[in-house]
Design a protein around this motif. Structure first.
Motif, PDB file in Angstrom:
ATOM      1  N   VAL A 145       0.723  -1.158  -0.061  1.00  0.00           N
ATOM      2  CA  VAL A 145      -0.002  -0.108  -0.111  1.00  0.00           C
ATOM      3  C   VAL A 145       0.905   1.210  -0.175  1.00  0.00           C
ATOM      4  O   VAL A 145       0.662   2.411  -0.785  1.00  0.00           O
ATOM      5  N   ALA A 146       2.007   1.123   0.716  1.00  0.00           N
ATOM      6  CA  ALA A 146       2.772   2.291   0.694  1.00  0.00           C
ATOM      7  C   ALA A 146       3.352   2.847  -0.708  1.00  0.00           C
ATOM      8  O   ALA A 146       3.184   3.884  -1.008  1.00  0.00           O
ATOM      9  N   GLU A 147       3.607   1.726  -1.289  1.00  0.00           N
ATOM     10  CA  GLU A 147       4.135   2.049  -2.964  1.00  0.00           C
ATOM     11  C   GLU A 147       3.073   2.471  -3.810  1.00  0.00           C
ATOM     12  O   GLU A 147       3.247   3.336  -4.720  1.00  0.00           O
ATOM     13  N   ILE A 148       1.747   2.034  -3.656  1.00  0.00           N
ATOM     14  CA  ILE A 148       0.808   2.449  -4.368  1.00  0.00           C
ATOM     15  C   ILE A 148       0.485   3.838  -4.160  1.00  0.00           C
ATOM     16  O   ILE A 148      -0.027   4.755  -4.967  1.00  0.00           O
ATOM     17  N   ARG A 149       0.481   4.057  -2.730  1.00  0.00           N
ATOM     18  CA  ARG A 149       0.358   5.766  -2.444  1.00  0.00           C
ATOM     19  C   ARG A 149       1.350   6.473  -3.076  1.00  0.00           C
ATOM     20  O   ARG A 149       1.188   7.481  -3.523  1.00  0.00           O
ATOM     21  N   MET A 150       2.623   6.021  -2.799  1.00  0.00           N
ATOM     22  CA  MET A 150       3.718   6.800  -3.687  1.00  0.00           C
ATOM     23  C   MET A 150       3.307   6.950  -4.944  1.00  0.00           C
ATOM     24  O   MET A 150       3.686   8.277  -5.521  1.00  0.00           O
ATOM     25  N   ALA A 151       2.911   5.859  -5.748  1.00  0.00           N
ATOM     26  CA  ALA A 151       2.981   5.983  -7.089  1.00  0.00           C
ATOM     27  C   ALA A 151       1.514   6.845  -7.520  1.00  0.00           C
ATOM     28  O   ALA A 151       1.562   7.881  -8.472  1.00  0.00           O
ATOM     29  N   LEU A 152       0.455   6.715  -7.015  1.00  0.00           N
ATOM     30  CA  LEU A 152      -0.586   7.564  -6.955  1.00  0.00           C
ATOM     31  C   LEU A 152      -0.172   9.230  -6.744  1.00  0.00           C
ATOM     32  O   LEU A 152      -0.593   9.940  -7.493  1.00  0.00           O
ATOM     33  N   SER A 153       0.381   9.398  -5.628  1.00  0.00           N
ATOM     34  CA  SER A 153       0.837  10.751  -5.270  1.00  0.00           C
ATOM     35  C   SER A 153       1.536  11.415  -6.518  1.00  0.00           C
ATOM     36  O   SER A 153       1.467  12.570  -6.744  1.00  0.00           O
ATOM     37  N   TYR A 154       2.820  10.819  -6.822  1.00  0.00           N
ATOM     38  CA  TYR A 154       3.483  11.260  -7.833  1.00  0.00           C
ATOM     39  C   TYR A 154       2.787  11.543  -8.963  1.00  0.00           C
ATOM     40  O   TYR A 154       2.946  12.833  -9.727  1.00  0.00           O
ATOM     41  N   PHE A 155       2.026  10.521  -9.423  1.00  0.00           N
ATOM     42  CA  PHE A 155       1.314  10.834 -10.776  1.00  0.00           C
ATOM     43  C   PHE A 155       0.309  12.014 -10.514  1.00  0.00           C
ATOM     44  O   PHE A 155       0.552  12.869 -11.772  1.00  0.00           O
ATOM     45  N   LEU A 156      -0.391  12.110  -9.303  1.00  0.00           N
ATOM     46  CA  LEU A 156      -1.314  12.996  -9.388  1.00  0.00           C
ATOM     47  C   LEU A 156      -0.723  14.743  -9.174  1.00  0.00           C
ATOM     48  O   LEU A 156      -1.253  15.463  -9.788  1.00  0.00           O
ATOM     49  N   TYR A 157       0.370  14.507  -8.401  1.00  0.00           N
ATOM     50  CA  TYR A 157       1.203  15.944  -8.385  1.00  0.00           C
ATOM     51  C   TYR A 157       1.672  15.986  -9.816  1.00  0.00           C
ATOM     52  O   TYR A 157       1.753  17.537 -10.241  1.00  0.00           O
ATOM     53  N   LYS A 158       2.385  15.240 -10.629  1.00  0.00           N
ATOM     54  CA  LYS A 158       2.675  15.560 -11.893  1.00  0.00           C
ATOM     55  C   LYS A 158       1.893  16.090 -13.078  1.00  0.00           C
ATOM     56  O   LYS A 158       2.103  16.940 -13.662  1.00  0.00           O
TER      57      LYS A 158
END
Length: 135
Positions: free
Chosen positions: A42-55
């Motif tokens: 879940v931590a990596e899913i959060r990271m991937a989602l947050s990176y995508f949304l921020y970018k």
């Protein structure tokens, strides 16, 4: 754009058969078993989602943090450069999750032609030939 971001988070949770990315009152979870008894990070899913949304979405860090289950925006702001490095180097733990997020975003029509630019600490959002300041 917030509606598409919420839909992206929802569909990503559905893809991994998770009920939510939000943390419970107990210890924060990083690795869980989904409904099919498969291990999901879940931590990596959060990271991937947050990176995508921020970018790719003109949302501020506080909105993104709330969407992906961080307690506040500091987790995202402190980890952004690290996540960026992981994505750019195609890290084996995070990059597969990022590819799934990107595929889901493509399927729901999130425009990936637009990208956030950070120049001289001013947060800008570039779309086609126009640049917007993100507050």
């Amino acid at each position: 754009m917030i509606e598409k971001a919420e839909l992206l988070v929802k569909l990503t949770c559905e893809h991994y058969k998770l009920t939510s990315l939000k943390r419970g009152r107990e210890k924060p979870f990083k690795v869980v078993k989904n409904k099919d008894n498969e291990v999901v990070r879940v931590a990596e899913i959060r990271m991937a989602l947050s990176y995508f949304l921020y970018k790719y979405c003109p949302l501020n860090m506080a909105h993104i943090a709330a969407l992906v289950g961080y307690s506040d925006h500091t987790s995202l702001s402190l980890q952004y450069k690290k996540i960026d490095y992981y994505i750019q180097t195609e890290d084996e733990k995070i990059y597969p999750y990022y590819l799934i997020v990107k595929q889901i975003a493509e399927n729901i029509g999130i425009n990936m032609d637009a990208e956030r630019l950070i120049l001289n600490r001013n947060k800008l959002f570039k779309m086609a030939n126009q640049i917007y300041v993100v507050k």
